[in-house]
Design an enzyme around this catalytic site. Structure first.
Site, mmCIF file in Angstrom:
data_model
loop_
_atom_site.group_PDB
_atom_site.id
_atom_site.type_symbol
_atom_site.label_atom_id
_atom_site.label_comp_id
_atom_site.label_asym_id
_atom_site.label_seq_id
_atom_site.Cartn_x
_atom_site.Cartn_y
_atom_site.Cartn_z
ATOM 1 C CB THR A 1 -8.959 -7.392 8.891
ATOM 2 O OG1 THR A 1 -7.803 -7.850 8.201
ATOM 3 C CG2 THR A 1 -9.715 -8.575 9.432
ATOM 4 C CB SER B 1 -0.339 -5.079 1.468
ATOM 5 O OG SER B 1 -0.520 -5.845 2.615
ATOM 6 C CD GLN C 1 19.539 -5.042 12.327
ATOM 7 O OE1 GLN C 1 19.503 -6.245 12.448
ATOM 8 N NE2 GLN C 1 20.095 -4.448 11.290
HETATM 9 N N1 ASP Z 1 -3.936 -7.349 5.504
HETATM 10 C C1 ASP Z 1 -4.792 -6.536 6.312
HETATM 11 C C2 ASP Z 1 -4.452 -5.098 6.053
HETATM 12 O O1 ASP Z 1 -3.487 -4.610 6.573
HETATM 13 C C3 ASP Z 1 -4.647 -6.900 7.739
HETATM 14 C C4 ASP Z 1 -5.494 -6.070 8.685
HETATM 15 O O2 ASP Z 1 -6.399 -5.370 8.290
HETATM 16 O O3 ASP Z 1 -5.253 -6.128 9.877
HETATM 17 O O4 ASP Z 1 -5.154 -4.442 5.321
#
Ligand code: ASP
Length: 345
Positions: A15, A61, A280
């Site tokens: 982001t 991700s 956990q």
């Molecule tokens: N989905 C984004 C990522 O992890 C969220 C972020 O950048 O905070 O790449």
């Protein structure tokens, strides 16, 4: 004359480097060369900044071992030319990547600071600017011409953490990370303050930097839950290529005492698969044998993950498996802090 401190900014994606397309409302990555246009304040930091970007910046991700190696190589190839490194990374898997990098870099003497943001840099209310600017300041902080930080850290929302102690704890708060088992290494307020007594010290013997790139991902994270079935556990532990299991147990490392469960784990360990016990809970430590419900795990030779995070345990397991540590030493080495990732006994 003292030389100007040089910082390399590496953009992997996430982001932080995005701008909103105000016509469509979607977030897209922007050309990182235009960074200064969005944050002209960077010009006022007293250091030279160069930036490079992944050819195709990714949402974190999509991070995987190849990307970790790519990132490690970017740092390694530029190691001698820069005083510090700031890695811009999506927050979702930042703790995993930063933990992995901490194990991959042995004998580190320079700062590698991970940061990101919850709102894109091009957003009016963005947290990206502060995170980025302060991370650069941290990476360029020196004392008697030596870097203050010589380890892998994560900076987010006014706090500097040891990276391999962190976990993402919130999907929307600016305070997205925490380090439940180790205090912050620094805090940014009116002044930038470091807790010097907590910082890892670079080795005094001038040992050469080693970058370990052989990670082995034939592992699984198994979170137990009330009602978990024999079939599920058996299917997982019988995976042929499996070399390591991280079991996320309850509380202080407790798990069912039912015979089928214990026998499956026992056979798995006897087969040469390394089984690590982590809790956990997001804070606190595994204490094997504290309750009857963990005594059986101790007896079958489970590895005590103590107060390590799951993210860090995963990275450490991949790293030690990649290094082909012999079975006879594996448990002892895993239970020993290598990069400050777990507390001393
Ligand atoms: N989905 C984004 C990522 O992890 C969220 C972020 O950048 O905070 O790449």
């Amino acid at each position: 004359m003292t030389k100007m401190t040089k910082i390399l900014l590496i953009y992997t994606g996430g982001t932080i480097g995005m701008v909103k397309d105000f016509k469509t409302g979607t977030l897209k990555t922007f050309n990182f060369d235009k960074l200064l246009k969005h944050i002209p304040e960077i010009n006022h930091i007293n250091c030279l900044i160069e930036s490079i970007s992944f050819e195709e910046p990714i949402d974190s991700s999509n991070m995987n071992i190849s990307n970790w190696v790519l990132l490690a190589e970017l740092i390694e190839n530029n190691y001698n030319n820069f005083d510090g490194f700031v890695v811009l990374h999506g927050s979702d898997t930042m703790s995993y990547t930063a933990s992995a990098i901490s194990f991959m870099f042995e004998n580190l003497t320079k700062p590698i600071i991970f940061t990101g943001s919850q709102l894109p840099i091009g957003d009016l209310r963005t947290d990206a600017k502060e995170n980025l600017i302060t991370s650069i300041q941290i990476a360029s902080s020196k004392e008697q011409d030596k870097p203050v930080i010589s380890e892998v850290c994560l900076y987010f929302e006014y706090k500097l953490y040891r990276a391999n102690r962190t976990t993402k704890i919130n999907a929307e708060h600016f305070e997205a990370f925490d380090s439940l088992n180790f205090p912050p290494l620094g805090e940014s307020g009116v002044h930038l303050k470091f807790s010097k007594q907590l910082l890892l010290q670079p080795n005094i013997y001038n040992k050469r930097l080693k970058v370990r790139k052989k990670l082995d991902n034939n592992i699984v994270v198994l979170k137990i839950f009330p009602g978990i079935t024999n079939e599920v556990v058996e299917t997982i532990v019988s995976i042929n290529s499996l070399k390591g299991v991280i079991i996320e147990t309850y509380g202080a490392g407790n798990a069912p005492t039912e015979a089928w469960f214990v026998n499956l784990l026992k056979k798995t360990i006897e087969r040469g698969v390394h089984v690590v016990n982590v809790t956990q809970c997001i804070g606190g430590s595994v204490i094997l044998g504290h309750y009857e419900t963990s005594e059986h795990l101790k007896k079958i030779g489970i590895i005590n993950g103590k107060d390590i995070t799951t993210e860090s345990a995963l990275a450490k397991l991949m790293y030690l498996l990649g290094e082909k540590i012999p079975k006879s030493e594996f448990k002892t080495i895993f239970e020993t802090p290598l990069r400050g990732e777990m507390s001393e006994d």
